[in-house]
Design a protein around this motif. Structure first.
Motif: not given
Length: 567
Positions: A403-406, A440-442, A554-555
């Motif tokens: 996952v992507v967290d923070g 959406q995802h960041t 974000n990139a």
């Protein structure tokens, strides 16, 4: 005086001489009386007070000024009134109560020949009565306003059951202000009252009194608590204890009569005798052989709730403690006919996305698709992915994955379910459903359409859509051919045209440091950008308008593990 006059005077009777003297004295006294009346006409008698205001010895003008100032202040101060144990305040001036200062001072001064008044002016007046004024309409209106505060409603007799024990409320008279009598009291005493002024009241009786309470005691409470009641239907039976009965009982004090909570009664009986609660099975719509199939409903046999309550109420208040209840056919609300009418027959929206090479992540998607398949969304209902998935736990087959967290890549239970969220959201998008909630995802993942995707992070981030049609919508989700598939089955209502803009506002990856123990280095492979997307829904050849959304990614960062000082 001549000798003749002197002789006459000497021979005049004594009583004539006395009359002359008395007349002279009376004349002198009358003159003195008139002088006294004149001298005291513009002066208030010594030691005179009016409503506690000292006016003795003042001139009429001084007395008028002093009394006017005192009464203006007094009439503007709150006056506390009471009706039995309740109290309230009213402002005398606002309640139409006043003092006629001119008339009051005129009583104490001015020319008078009244000997009592003159005597008082010489010796001291003491307490004098004020001349009061009353606006009857204003006073009654003010009392009507405070009567609500002063009123105490009567208490009806009542019986409730707490933990199975009867709790009795004894009846009690109420208190109600007698407005007209209170107006008379205030008009007489508003200036002289010391402290709280007690007003007259009436005592309305309760609607439900001792007679009804005694009936309830003897005809309901005593028999109800005398022993259990047995409910019978055919070969099935269930015994309801006194505690069971009391917990579900309600007494109507007005009748008086006894009744029971029908649903609670039914539930406790079925718990004791399951055979008394066969309500049949609702119809279902499931995917079978790759398409929707209606699984027919079944008819059961159940207790009629009205009959059940009536029979148990009778048994609980009599010596015959058996309630013979009737069983009737019970067809579920969502029966075969209702399921068929929902028109779940064709694919109205579908989408698929590619899997990654992470087999652990794929397991979460396999478990997740199995959980949401066969979810039926009826007309007007809203689909929630978190609700359809149910608790994401190890016990239910979910595992840890990426996952992507923070802003940093890591692992968490249920990782990868955002792909199921994105795929389901797109199926709903093209089916024309109302998009209620998605985020959406960041950062952008190339396996998803730009902008048109949705992450998932329970309980704060959900993906929801609403069935905006008159037909049912059945969800089918599965993993096959290295892809995640979601199909929505219903009756086609909308044609959907979609668009996606070109990327703009491109941003490049930046170096960031991650000091977490589970840090994973990243190389910043994807730039950030802003994108617009939207759709147009067409129903029966008529456009329902265009919807559009904008999202900025974000990139992907260049992640270096540790802190900058250690690089």
């Amino acid at each position: 005086m001549s000798e003749l006059d002197q002789a006459e005077e000497e021979t005049r009777p004594w009583y004539r001489k006395s009359a002359v003297i008395v007349g002279a004295v009376i004349g002198v006294l009358l003159i003195a009386y008139l002088v006294l009346a004149t001298l005291t006409r513009d002066r208030v008698p010594a030691n005179t007070t009016v409503a506690g205001v000292e006016l003795g010895g003042m001139s009429a003008a001084q007395a008028h000024e002093a009394l006017d100032a005192a009464m203006s202040e007094r009439l503007a101060e709150p006056l506390e009134v009471a009706a039995d144990e309740a109290s309230a305040e009213l402002i005398p001036k606002e309640a139409g109560l006043g003092v006629d200062v001119d008339a009051t001072v005129s009583r104490l001064t001015g020319f008078t020949l009244n000997p009592r008044v003159l005597y008082e002016r010489l010796t001291g007046g003491g307490e004098a009565e004020a001349v009061t004024t009353v606006d009857d309409d204003a006073l009654v209106g003010a009392l009507n306003e405070v009567s609500e505060t002063l009123a105490v409603p009567p208490i009806d007799a009542d019986v409730v059951f707490d933990g199975g024990d009867p709790v009795i409320t004894e009846p009690k008279e109420g208190t109600e202000l007698d407005v007209q009598a209170a107006a008379d009291v205030l008009a007489r005493e508003f200036l002289t009252a010391e402290g709280t002024l007690e007003l007259p009241v009436t005592h309305p009786a309760p609607d439900i009194g001792e007679e009804e309470l005694e009936t309830v005691r003897t005809q309901i409470i005593e028999p109800l608590t005398s022993g259990p009641v047995t409910v019978k239907a055919g070969e099935h039976s269930a015994e309801l204890s006194v505690e069971d009965l009391s917990l579900l009982a309600t007494v109507d004090m007005a009748e008086p009569s006894l009744t029971f909570d029908p649903q609670g009664l039914r539930e406790i009986i079925i718990e004791k005798a399951p055979g008394l609660g066969d309500t049949g099975k609702e119809a279902r719509i499931v995917i079978d052989g790759g398409k929707p199939v209606v699984v027919p409903s079944t008819v059961g046999m159940s207790m009629d709730e009205d009959d059940l309550v009536a029979k148990v109420s009778t048994a609980a208040t009599s010596t015959d403690r058996v309630a013979e209840v009737e069983m009737t056919e019970a067809e579920p609300e969502f029966n075969t006919e209702a399921a068929t009418k929902l028109g779940v027959k064709e694919v109205v929206g579908e989408f698929n996305t590619p899997l990654t090479a992470d087999r652990v992540r794929t397991k979460n998607l396999q478990v997740g698709t199995s959980k949401i398949t066969n979810t039926l969304v009826k007309p007007g209902e809203t689909f929630s992915l978190l609700q359809a998935l149910g608790p994401v736990t190890y016990e239910r087959g979910f595992v840890d994955s990426g996952v992507v967290d923070g802003g940093f890549a890591t692992k968490a239970l249920g990782g990868g379910l955002s792909q199921l969220s994105t795929t389901t959201m797109n199926a709903a998008f093209f089916a024309g459903m109302d998009l209620v909630e998605f985020r959406q995802h960041t950062r952008y993942f190339s396996r998803y359409p730009e902008g048109r995707e949705a992450t998932l992070w329970g309980p704060s981030l959900d993906m929801k859509w609403k069935n905006s049609t008159d037909y049912g919508v059945l969800v089918q989700a599965f993993v096959a051919n290295n892809r995640v598939h979601v199909r929505l089955w219903s009756t086609k209502v909308y044609d959907v045209k979609s668009w996606t803009s070109k990327r703009r506002n491109i941003t490049q990856p930046q170096v960031v440091y991650n000091s977490r123990p589970n840090c994973t280095p990243e190389h910043g492979t994807t730039p950030g950008f802003t994108v617009d997307f939207g759709r147009e829904r067409i129903k029966d050849g008529v456009s329902l308008g265009k919807e559009s959304w904008t999202w900025t990614y974000n990139a992907w960062p260049i992640v270096r593990c540790g802190s900058p000082s250690k690089q």
